[in-house]
Design a protein around this motif. Structure first.
Motif, PDB file in Angstrom:
ATOM      1  N   SER A 147       0.755  -1.312  -0.055  1.00  0.00           N
ATOM      2  CA  SER A 147      -0.020  -0.060   0.077  1.00  0.00           C
ATOM      3  C   SER A 147       0.853   1.268   0.135  1.00  0.00           C
ATOM      4  O   SER A 147       0.351   2.577  -0.406  1.00  0.00           O
ATOM      5  N   THR A 148       2.055   1.065   0.610  1.00  0.00           N
ATOM      6  CA  THR A 148       2.797   2.410   0.914  1.00  0.00           C
ATOM      7  C   THR A 148       4.297   2.435   0.330  1.00  0.00           C
ATOM      8  O   THR A 148       5.000   3.296   0.332  1.00  0.00           O
ATOM      9  N   GLY A 162      -3.438  -0.065  -2.118  1.00  0.00           N
ATOM     10  CA  GLY A 162      -3.488   1.085  -1.879  1.00  0.00           C
ATOM     11  C   GLY A 162      -5.056   1.485  -1.772  1.00  0.00           C
ATOM     12  O   GLY A 162      -5.148   2.476  -0.900  1.00  0.00           O
ATOM     13  N   ALA A 163      -5.664   1.159  -2.395  1.00  0.00           N
ATOM     14  CA  ALA A 163      -7.112   1.451  -2.233  1.00  0.00           C
ATOM     15  C   ALA A 163      -7.821   1.311  -1.075  1.00  0.00           C
ATOM     16  O   ALA A 163      -8.759   1.749  -0.487  1.00  0.00           O
ATOM     17  N   LEU A 165      -6.195   0.834   1.623  1.00  0.00           N
ATOM     18  CA  LEU A 165      -5.578   1.906   2.782  1.00  0.00           C
ATOM     19  C   LEU A 165      -6.466   3.073   2.598  1.00  0.00           C
ATOM     20  O   LEU A 165      -7.084   3.516   3.731  1.00  0.00           O
ATOM     21  N   THR A 166      -6.575   3.605   1.692  1.00  0.00           N
ATOM     22  CA  THR A 166      -7.434   4.951   1.491  1.00  0.00           C
ATOM     23  C   THR A 166      -8.744   4.690   1.899  1.00  0.00           C
ATOM     24  O   THR A 166      -9.623   5.673   2.053  1.00  0.00           O
ATOM     25  N   LEU A 169      -9.083   4.911   5.602  1.00  0.00           N
ATOM     26  CA  LEU A 169      -9.241   6.521   5.948  1.00  0.00           C
ATOM     27  C   LEU A 169     -10.709   7.128   5.808  1.00  0.00           C
ATOM     28  O   LEU A 169     -10.969   7.715   6.653  1.00  0.00           O
ATOM     29  N   SER A 170     -11.059   6.818   4.451  1.00  0.00           N
ATOM     30  CA  SER A 170     -12.311   7.571   4.211  1.00  0.00           C
ATOM     31  C   SER A 170     -13.305   7.108   5.198  1.00  0.00           C
ATOM     32  O   SER A 170     -14.139   7.794   5.613  1.00  0.00           O
ATOM     33  N   ASP A 248      -3.047   2.943   9.792  1.00  0.00           N
ATOM     34  CA  ASP A 248      -2.432   1.681   9.297  1.00  0.00           C
ATOM     35  C   ASP A 248      -1.470   1.168  10.113  1.00  0.00           C
ATOM     36  O   ASP A 248      -0.536   1.869  10.263  1.00  0.00           O
TER      37      ASP A 248
END
Length: 260
Positions: A147-148, A162-163, A165-166, A169-170, A248
């Protein structure tokens, strides 16, 4: 209060027929949760349930493809109707793909996206209404160090994580006032049956050599055990982690910070 107990909690864990998901399901059951397993491989899910019940825990398996939203909604609605609530959702169902941009076919890209991204979205979409109605809940998504950080030959897989992870957060931001926490865990390499199968398929003549090579990409010198990810998941889903949301958590043997 006993630390990290999940007594009277109802947990839903996807992809718990083997590997990390199985370890999380067993860990939660050991700590008192009734675990509902959502698994495409229904036999694998039933095997995990049998292990949990044999150890004195409570669990039930549900055959479901997380990439199909209608099936996911029906399954999670049925779990809520049967159990009365859904306290914890762990999104662990996922698939891998090896390849960089130019060696990733559209069909492979779509396949990874449908399970890893859409599957996570579908399960959160189906569960969030129940968590809101009952006054709160916990969501934990399984992301990845991909993801990072850049991982060679993992274009589609990295995109998908990566999706994850975001999205985490959302959701954490949007539902914080509904008493819903959302975090993710980012493992490095974990020794699961998938790893063994990958090595046997791609390196049949030097399985042990490649296993050691992959193990040493973690500065700590080994892969994680699935149970170690399970213990971190347990903490993050317990009441003792009530102040943690939108985070995360790498569990990577030093991969991100110490690989210089």
């Amino acid at each position: 209060m006993s630390l990290f107990r999940l007594d009277n909690k109802v947990a839903v864990v996807t992809g718990a027929g083997s590997g990390i998901g199985q370890a999380i399901a067993k860990c939660f059951a050991e700590q008192g949760a009734f675990v509902h397993i959502i698994e495409l491989n229904e036999d694998g899910g039933k095997g995990t349930v049998a292990d949990i019940i044999a150890a004195g825990g409570k669990a039930k398996a549900h055959g479901c493809n997380v990439a199909q939203q209608a099936d996911v909604i029906k399954t999670i609605d049925n779990i809520q109707a049967d159990a009365g609530r859904i306290d914890i959702l762990v999104n662990c169902a996922g698939i891998a793909h090896i390849g960089k941009l130019e060696t990733t076919a559209e069909a492979d890209f779509d396949r990874v996206f449908s399970v890893n991204v859409k599957g996570t979205y579908n399960c959160m979409y189906a569960a969030i209404k129940h968590m809101k109605q009952q006054g709160g809940g916990v969501i934990l998504n399984i992301a990845s160090i991909a993801s990072t950080v850049g991982i060679p030959d993992r274009f589609a897989y990295s995109m998908s994580k990566g999706a994850v992870l975001t999205m985490t957060l959302s959701v954490a931001k949007d539902y914080i006032h509904d008493n819903i926490r959302c975090n993710c865990v980012s493992p490095a390499r974990v020794h699961t049956p998938f790893v063994d199968g990958f090595l046997q398929k791609n390196y049949p003549d030097n399985v042990q050599e490649m296993f050691e090579k992959l193990s040493k990409t973690q500065p700590i010198g080994r892969m994680a055990k699935p149970e170690e990810v399970g213990w971190l998941a347990l903490y993050l889903c317990s009441e003792q982690a009530g102040f943690i949301t939108g985070c995360d958590y790498p569990i990577d043997g030093g991969f991100i910070k110490l690989n210089n």
